[in-house]
Design a protein around this motif. Sequence first.
Motif, mmCIF file in Angstrom:
data_model
loop_
_atom_site.group_PDB
_atom_site.id
_atom_site.type_symbol
_atom_site.label_atom_id
_atom_site.label_comp_id
_atom_site.label_asym_id
_atom_site.label_seq_id
_atom_site.Cartn_x
_atom_site.Cartn_y
_atom_site.Cartn_z
ATOM 1 N N GLY A 155 55.615 -20.752 36.691
ATOM 2 C CA GLY A 155 56.797 -20.335 37.464
ATOM 3 C C GLY A 155 56.678 -18.902 37.937
ATOM 4 O O GLY A 155 56.964 -18.579 39.097
ATOM 5 N N PHE A 156 56.218 -18.028 37.056
ATOM 6 C CA PHE A 156 56.061 -16.617 37.440
ATOM 7 C C PHE A 156 54.942 -16.461 38.472
ATOM 8 O O PHE A 156 55.041 -15.626 39.368
ATOM 9 N N MET A 157 53.886 -17.264 38.365
ATOM 10 C CA MET A 157 52.844 -17.255 39.402
ATOM 11 C C MET A 157 53.462 -17.582 40.755
ATOM 12 O O MET A 157 53.101 -16.979 41.776
ATOM 13 N N GLY A 158 54.392 -18.548 40.762
ATOM 14 C CA GLY A 158 55.055 -18.914 42.022
ATOM 15 C C GLY A 158 55.710 -17.705 42.652
ATOM 16 O O GLY A 158 55.622 -17.483 43.868
ATOM 17 N N ALA A 159 56.351 -16.887 41.824
ATOM 18 C CA ALA A 159 57.011 -15.676 42.349
ATOM 19 C C ALA A 159 55.966 -14.626 42.741
ATOM 20 O O ALA A 159 56.112 -13.950 43.767
ATOM 21 N N LEU A 180 62.835 -22.857 37.473
ATOM 22 C CA LEU A 180 63.720 -21.894 36.807
ATOM 23 C C LEU A 180 62.954 -20.627 36.456
ATOM 24 O O LEU A 180 63.470 -19.513 36.607
ATOM 25 N N CYS A 181 61.724 -20.784 36.003
ATOM 26 C CA CYS A 181 60.907 -19.593 35.740
ATOM 27 C C CYS A 181 60.572 -18.875 37.050
ATOM 28 O O CYS A 181 60.446 -17.644 37.074
ATOM 29 N N GLY A 182 60.463 -19.621 38.135
ATOM 30 C CA GLY A 182 60.261 -19.006 39.455
ATOM 31 C C GLY A 182 61.455 -18.128 39.828
ATOM 32 O O GLY A 182 61.296 -17.033 40.393
ATOM 33 N N ILE A 183 62.649 -18.595 39.500
ATOM 34 C CA ILE A 183 63.851 -17.801 39.772
ATOM 35 C C ILE A 183 63.832 -16.516 38.933
ATOM 36 O O ILE A 183 64.055 -15.412 39.446
ATOM 37 N N ALA A 184 63.546 -16.678 37.646
ATOM 38 C CA ALA A 184 63.489 -15.497 36.769
ATOM 39 C C ALA A 184 62.438 -14.508 37.274
ATOM 40 O O ALA A 184 62.669 -13.294 37.294
ATOM 41 N N GLY A 185 61.290 -15.043 37.715
ATOM 42 C CA GLY A 185 60.229 -14.177 38.228
ATOM 43 C C GLY A 185 60.648 -13.489 39.526
ATOM 44 O O GLY A 185 60.373 -12.302 39.737
ATOM 45 N N ALA A 186 61.322 -14.235 40.405
ATOM 46 C CA ALA A 186 61.773 -13.651 41.675
ATOM 47 C C ALA A 186 62.746 -12.509 41.411
ATOM 48 O O ALA A 186 62.688 -11.447 42.043
ATOM 49 N N LYS A 187 63.628 -12.709 40.443
ATOM 50 C CA LYS A 187 64.585 -11.642 40.126
ATOM 51 C C LYS A 187 63.855 -10.419 39.583
ATOM 52 O O LYS A 187 64.114 -9.284 39.999
ATOM 53 N N ASP A 232 72.518 -17.491 58.642
ATOM 54 C CA ASP A 232 72.748 -17.300 60.082
ATOM 55 C C ASP A 232 71.515 -17.631 60.908
ATOM 56 O O ASP A 232 71.171 -16.920 61.862
ATOM 57 N N GLY A 233 70.820 -18.683 60.490
ATOM 58 C CA GLY A 233 69.667 -19.158 61.263
ATOM 59 C C GLY A 233 68.383 -18.406 61.003
ATOM 60 O O GLY A 233 67.329 -18.759 61.539
ATOM 61 N N GLU A 234 68.427 -17.364 60.177
ATOM 62 C CA GLU A 234 67.225 -16.534 59.979
ATOM 63 C C GLU A 234 66.175 -17.166 59.077
ATOM 64 O O GLU A 234 64.988 -16.960 59.254
ATOM 65 N N GLY A 235 66.621 -17.851 58.034
ATOM 66 C CA GLY A 235 65.674 -18.385 57.047
ATOM 67 C C GLY A 235 65.366 -17.359 55.977
ATOM 68 O O GLY A 235 66.031 -16.331 55.863
ATOM 69 N N VAL A 236 64.327 -17.648 55.203
ATOM 70 C CA VAL A 236 64.039 -16.826 54.016
ATOM 71 C C VAL A 236 62.670 -16.147 54.113
ATOM 72 O O VAL A 236 61.794 -16.582 54.855
ATOM 73 N N ASP A 237 62.513 -15.073 53.333
ATOM 74 C CA ASP A 237 61.243 -14.327 53.318
ATOM 75 C C ASP A 237 60.183 -15.032 52.492
ATOM 76 O O ASP A 237 58.987 -14.797 52.676
ATOM 77 N N ALA A 238 60.639 -15.811 51.527
ATOM 78 C CA ALA A 238 59.671 -16.470 50.631
ATOM 79 C C ALA A 238 60.245 -17.779 50.137
ATOM 80 O O ALA A 238 61.448 -17.886 49.888
ATOM 81 N N VAL A 239 59.373 -18.783 50.039
ATOM 82 C CA VAL A 239 59.761 -20.077 49.472
ATOM 83 C C VAL A 239 58.853 -20.339 48.276
ATOM 84 O O VAL A 239 57.635 -20.160 48.371
ATOM 85 N N ILE A 240 59.459 -20.755 47.178
ATOM 86 C CA ILE A 240 58.663 -21.171 46.017
ATOM 87 C C ILE A 240 58.912 -22.664 45.810
ATOM 88 O O ILE A 240 60.050 -23.078 45.568
ATOM 89 N N CYS A 299 48.364 -22.682 37.351
ATOM 90 C CA CYS A 299 48.874 -21.820 36.276
ATOM 91 C C CYS A 299 47.804 -20.839 35.763
ATOM 92 O O CYS A 299 46.725 -21.270 35.367
ATOM 93 N N PRO A 300 48.087 -19.537 35.755
ATOM 94 C CA PRO A 300 47.116 -18.618 35.151
ATOM 95 C C PRO A 300 47.062 -18.779 33.630
ATOM 96 O O PRO A 300 48.088 -18.974 32.984
ATOM 97 N N GLY A 301 45.857 -18.705 33.077
ATOM 98 C CA GLY A 301 45.709 -18.855 31.632
ATOM 99 C C GLY A 301 45.092 -17.625 31.012
ATOM 100 O O GLY A 301 45.075 -16.543 31.606
ATOM 101 N N GLY A 302 44.591 -17.783 29.817
ATOM 102 C CA GLY A 302 43.895 -16.696 29.134
ATOM 103 C C GLY A 302 44.820 -15.816 28.313
ATOM 104 O O GLY A 302 46.033 -15.867 28.407
ATOM 105 N N ARG A 303 44.172 -14.996 27.501
ATOM 106 C CA ARG A 303 44.869 -14.197 26.492
ATOM 107 C C ARG A 303 45.798 -13.124 27.081
ATOM 108 O O ARG A 303 46.947 -12.988 26.680
ATOM 109 N N VAL A 304 45.281 -12.354 28.040
ATOM 110 C CA VAL A 304 46.078 -11.240 28.564
ATOM 111 C C VAL A 304 47.350 -11.766 29.239
ATOM 112 O O VAL A 304 48.439 -11.215 29.065
ATOM 113 N N ARG A 305 47.216 -12.857 29.979
ATOM 114 C CA ARG A 305 48.394 -13.451 30.629
ATOM 115 C C ARG A 305 49.431 -13.847 29.571
ATOM 116 O O ARG A 305 50.618 -13.579 29.718
ATOM 117 N N MET A 306 48.977 -14.488 28.496
ATOM 118 C CA MET A 306 49.918 -14.905 27.434
ATOM 119 C C MET A 306 50.583 -13.678 26.804
ATOM 120 O O MET A 306 51.783 -13.658 26.549
#
Length: 355
Positions: A155-159, A180-187, A232-240, A299-306
């Motif tokens: 989810g955070f990768m999505g953001a 939901l994690c994408g939302i948390a990441g976007a925030k 107002d017809g503009e749309g969004v800067d990013a879609v996840i 999904c990114p993996g590995g120790r540092v990411r975790m």
Amino acid sequence: MKGFAMLKIGETGWIEKDRPKCGPRDAIVRPTCLAPCTSDVHTVWEGAIGDRHNMILGHEAVGIVDEVGTEVKDFKPGDRVIVPAITPDWDSEAVQRGFPSQTGGACGGWKYSNFKDGVFGEFFHVNLADNNLAHLPEGMSQEAAVMITDMMSTGFMGAENAGIELGSTVAVLGIGAVGLCGIAGAKLRGAGRIFAVGTRPVSVEVAKKYGATDIISYRDGDTAEQILDATDGEGVDAVIISGGGPDILIDACKMAKAGSKISNNNYFGKGEGEKDTLPLCRVGWGFGMADKDIITGLCPGGRVRMERLADLITYGRMDPELLVTHKFKGFDKIEEALLLMKEKPRDLIKPVVLL
Ligand code: NDP
Ligand code: ZN
């Protein structure tokens, strides 16, 4: 040892296998908390990556180290560990190019329940233990930690891939655990307005807690039109993208502004193989010329990411336990938890199994 496996496309069951062998840089882990994933559902019941026979399922686990190889430095038997869903070969060419999830070919960092026995066994194997395990931080619950392995990381990768800037308007299509994690990441990355698209009331509540400012139901009409109207017809800067079928790409193209990024997390499930196609919206994509980038990621993996995602929990930036709606106790409950993930009742976000 016992494991819960994909027997063939559309069929699961309990099987007996030999305990995995530990190489010099590897570890053998005994799981203590597991979670099934929507990806297991795509793999088994949609045959998304082709047939697999007697392959133990699962790739979301927290556990206790049972054995380590002679060259492992930072882990020893008895250590409590977080195991990433994606366990790259850190000494490979794709890592040097900056794409660890794609080691050994497309999606090759995804080993568990793809081409290697997964974590729904009494024991499982971890390649390159020093690079692919993280210590479970003192005081962190197993339920929170198991959400790091795939849901938070994806989810955070999505953001991250959506290139969100301070004040960006973002649409998150799909609000299961990944969205939901994408939302948390976007925030966390500084989004201004965040549209959350989905209908399960339990998800809607968590979406608001994680930072969604507007809730859209795809059942109330064309999603892109609803979001275009609201802007107002503009749309969004990013879609996840974190849900829906192939047509979700059409929605995303239509609501994305010129200069936007469409960040896809979806595992597009059904299909027959190499000749399959996914739709794009010709006009919405500016006939191919609208400066709308589509970015994909595993999904990114590995120790540092975790470790970094664990810090987000430790220091109060994210509470992944809100994702856990169902808790099971005992190894034999894995089957029930996976079937729940397949059926997706309205009160479900994510089940976990404590062992
Ligand atoms: P869920 O099935 O729990 O959630 C899907 C969400 O999509 C729900 O909120 C659902 O709405 C919503 N949805 C359904 N149809 C539409 C539509 N037409 N328009 C907008 N939203 C829609 O999935 P997960 O969160 O578990 O996983 C999401 C995706 O991520 C899956 O494809 C999964 O396989 C993939 N994945 C990818 C990974 C990667 O590495 N890239 C890793 C892990 C998962 P409703 O509220 O009505 O149910
Ligand atoms: Zn997964």
